[in-house]
Design a protein around this motif. Structure first.
Motif, mmCIF file in Angstrom:
data_model
loop_
_atom_site.group_PDB
_atom_site.id
_atom_site.type_symbol
_atom_site.label_atom_id
_atom_site.label_comp_id
_atom_site.label_asym_id
_atom_site.label_seq_id
_atom_site.Cartn_x
_atom_site.Cartn_y
_atom_site.Cartn_z
ATOM 1 N N LYS A 151 0.658 -1.165 -0.097
ATOM 2 C CA LYS A 151 0.094 -0.162 0.067
ATOM 3 C C LYS A 151 1.000 1.227 -0.162
ATOM 4 N N ASP A 152 1.916 1.199 0.655
ATOM 5 C CA ASP A 152 3.016 2.316 0.679
ATOM 6 C C ASP A 152 4.179 1.876 0.050
ATOM 7 N N ALA A 153 4.009 1.561 -1.019
ATOM 8 C CA ALA A 153 5.099 1.259 -1.948
ATOM 9 C C ALA A 153 6.592 1.908 -1.892
ATOM 10 N N GLN A 154 6.379 3.338 -1.819
ATOM 11 C CA GLN A 154 7.562 4.095 -1.930
ATOM 12 C C GLN A 154 8.249 3.800 -0.585
ATOM 13 N N GLN A 155 7.406 3.988 0.709
ATOM 14 C CA GLN A 155 7.996 3.753 1.793
ATOM 15 C C GLN A 155 8.688 2.264 1.729
ATOM 16 N N CYS A 156 8.216 1.230 1.343
ATOM 17 C CA CYS A 156 8.726 0.084 1.322
ATOM 18 C C CYS A 156 10.104 0.069 0.446
ATOM 19 N N ALA A 157 10.211 0.994 -0.582
ATOM 20 C CA ALA A 157 11.375 0.952 -1.236
ATOM 21 C C ALA A 157 12.659 1.716 -0.789
ATOM 22 N N VAL A 158 12.066 2.774 0.224
ATOM 23 C CA VAL A 158 12.825 3.681 1.069
ATOM 24 C C VAL A 158 13.435 2.754 2.037
ATOM 25 N N ILE A 159 12.654 2.051 2.911
ATOM 26 C CA ILE A 159 13.176 0.890 3.914
ATOM 27 C C ILE A 159 14.081 0.038 3.487
ATOM 28 N N LYS A 160 13.857 -0.619 2.365
ATOM 29 C CA LYS A 160 14.409 -1.744 1.595
ATOM 30 C C LYS A 160 15.890 -1.085 1.504
ATOM 31 N N ARG A 164 19.552 -2.115 3.114
ATOM 32 C CA ARG A 164 20.612 -2.532 2.380
ATOM 33 C C ARG A 164 22.067 -1.614 2.494
ATOM 34 N N ASP A 165 21.673 -0.249 2.569
ATOM 35 C CA ASP A 165 22.829 0.871 2.567
ATOM 36 C C ASP A 165 23.492 0.751 4.139
ATOM 37 N N LEU A 166 22.654 0.752 4.862
ATOM 38 C CA LEU A 166 23.290 0.782 6.499
ATOM 39 C C LEU A 166 23.411 -0.442 6.930
ATOM 40 N N ASP A 167 23.427 -1.632 6.281
ATOM 41 C CA ASP A 167 23.637 -3.031 6.868
ATOM 42 C C ASP A 167 22.777 -3.441 8.212
ATOM 43 N N PHE A 168 21.476 -3.216 8.176
ATOM 44 C CA PHE A 168 20.610 -3.552 9.022
ATOM 45 C C PHE A 168 20.480 -5.113 8.973
ATOM 46 N N ASP A 169 20.701 -6.074 9.923
ATOM 47 C CA ASP A 169 20.691 -7.348 9.644
ATOM 48 C C ASP A 169 19.058 -7.757 9.856
ATOM 49 N N ILE A 170 18.255 -7.207 8.831
ATOM 50 C CA ILE A 170 16.752 -7.376 9.121
ATOM 51 C C ILE A 170 16.206 -7.756 7.624
ATOM 52 N N GLU A 171 15.456 -8.828 7.540
ATOM 53 C CA GLU A 171 14.645 -9.158 6.294
ATOM 54 C C GLU A 171 13.610 -8.364 6.203
ATOM 55 N N VAL A 172 13.370 -7.488 5.385
ATOM 56 C CA VAL A 172 12.176 -6.502 5.057
ATOM 57 C C VAL A 172 11.235 -7.287 4.141
ATOM 58 N N VAL A 173 10.121 -7.567 4.759
ATOM 59 C CA VAL A 173 8.907 -8.382 3.717
ATOM 60 C C VAL A 173 7.944 -7.693 3.484
ATOM 61 N N GLU A 174 7.518 -7.508 2.046
ATOM 62 C CA GLU A 174 6.505 -6.566 1.629
ATOM 63 C C GLU A 174 5.378 -7.450 1.056
ATOM 64 N N LEU A 175 4.248 -7.121 1.569
ATOM 65 C CA LEU A 175 3.200 -7.994 1.348
ATOM 66 C C LEU A 175 1.951 -7.235 0.619
#
Ligand code: AMP
Length: 303
Positions: A151-160, A164-175
């Motif tokens: 629903k917030d596709a740009q937000q998903c892109a920003v967070i992904k 990636r850039d800041l090396d968060f060890d977190i899997e981002v799942v977009e539904l």
């Protein structure tokens, strides 16, 4: 037993450390409350894929401009808790404003380029607030996986990109986007709509379905796709209609690859957003000659 409500980053981290020490995986579903079936779909996925799941509820002042709806944003805490508990959420993180933004708060995160177009164009403060609060939520909850809606596709892109850039060890799942039976994308802000406005708002998903249909038929001319969507938006006060690269949110010369068709419009005093994604089949014309890899990802079925 009722679900624990955790109110400070320190207490949240302590809870997660205990879970991690016990070898459990932690899922996080960040929200601003006013929960509906869209949020529920994220919570269900987290509960089914992780040993424990945290729902965060925080209406983030940093992503609202002074003239926006921070004060009237739906706050339905008791109902939200009941929904979360029913789904099997293990802890609710509901930090106080003062524990999130202390006096002299001065550190904000920006995700260059990805945050600039679409909603970033009309709400320049918005993604800086989102990226900052999500970073703070990640640092407090320390999840293995975090769940967000298309629903917030740009937000998903920003967070992904940020992850990636800041090396968060977190899997981002977009539904996928959850919609009402008539196609309207669920949103906490739908509560603001009168019944007449709700009918008008349906033009948004209908117009995007028209754009999707054109792309499925092979239309790659971005101006034509955008114009067709604008024509269907009829009397709505359009903020933007745009076809962009779904991952970078940057403009495309021609529609190809993973494409995001997104729109925002005002219905009365309420600003609504919606989108569809489409992956164009790769062809020799794209410079990527490969066997047909037609993959369709769309939340609205074009009739
Ligand atoms: P919000 O509370 O509006 O900030 O949304 C919290 C999360 O729920 C975000 O990741 C949203 O993208 C997601 N979300 C909101 N509406 C929907 C929906 N209709 N379908 C799927 N996810 C949604």
């Amino acid at each position: 037993m009722s679900v624990p409500i955790i109110k400070s980053p320190r207490a949240m981290r302590q809870w997660t450390f205990e879970q991690r020490c016990a070898g459990r995986t932690v899922g996080l579903v960040p929200t601003m409350g006013g929960l509906h079936e869209g949020h529920a779909s994220l919570m269900r996925e987290s509960v089914s894929c992780n040993d424990v799941s945290v729902l965060s509820i925080f209406v983030n002042p940093a992503q609202f401009a002074p003239h926006e709806d921070f004060d009237r944003y739906p706050r339905t805490f008791e109902a939200d808790l009941a929904l979360a508990e029913g789904i099997g959420i293990d802890a609710v993180y509901a930090p106080t404003s003062s524990s999130m933004y202390g006096q002299d708060f001065a550190s904000y995160l920006t995700v260059e380029r990805v945050q600039d177009g679409l909603c970033g164009g009309s709400r320049p403060h918005f993604f800086r607030g989102v990226a900052t609060v999500v970073t703070k939520l990640f640092n407090a909850v320390l999840p293995h996986r975090a769940y967000f809606g298309q629903k917030d596709a740009q937000q998903c892109a920003v967070i992904k990109r940020m992850v990636r850039d800041l090396d968060f060890d977190i899997e981002v799942v977009e539904l996928p986007i959850v919609r009402d039976a008539d196609g309207l994308a669920l949103s906490s802000r739908n509560q603001y709509l009168s019944s007449a406005e709700r009918l008008e708002a349906l033009n948004l998903s209908k117009a995007l379905a028209r754009g999707l249909e054109l792309m499925q038929r092979g239309e790659r001319d971005i101006r034509r796709i955008e114009e067709a969507v604008r024509a269907e938006l009829a009397d709505l006060d359009i903020d933007y209609v745009a076809v962009v690269d779904a991952d970078s949110i940057e403009p495309l010369a021609v529609a190809q690859g993973n494409v995001l068709l997104a729109a925002a419009a005002h219905v009365g005093a309420t600003r609504l957003i919606d989108n569809v994604k489409y992956t164009f089949p790769e062809s020799a014309a794209d410079g990527f000659p490969r066997a047909d890899s037609r993959k369709r990802e769309y939340a609205i079925s074009a009739k």
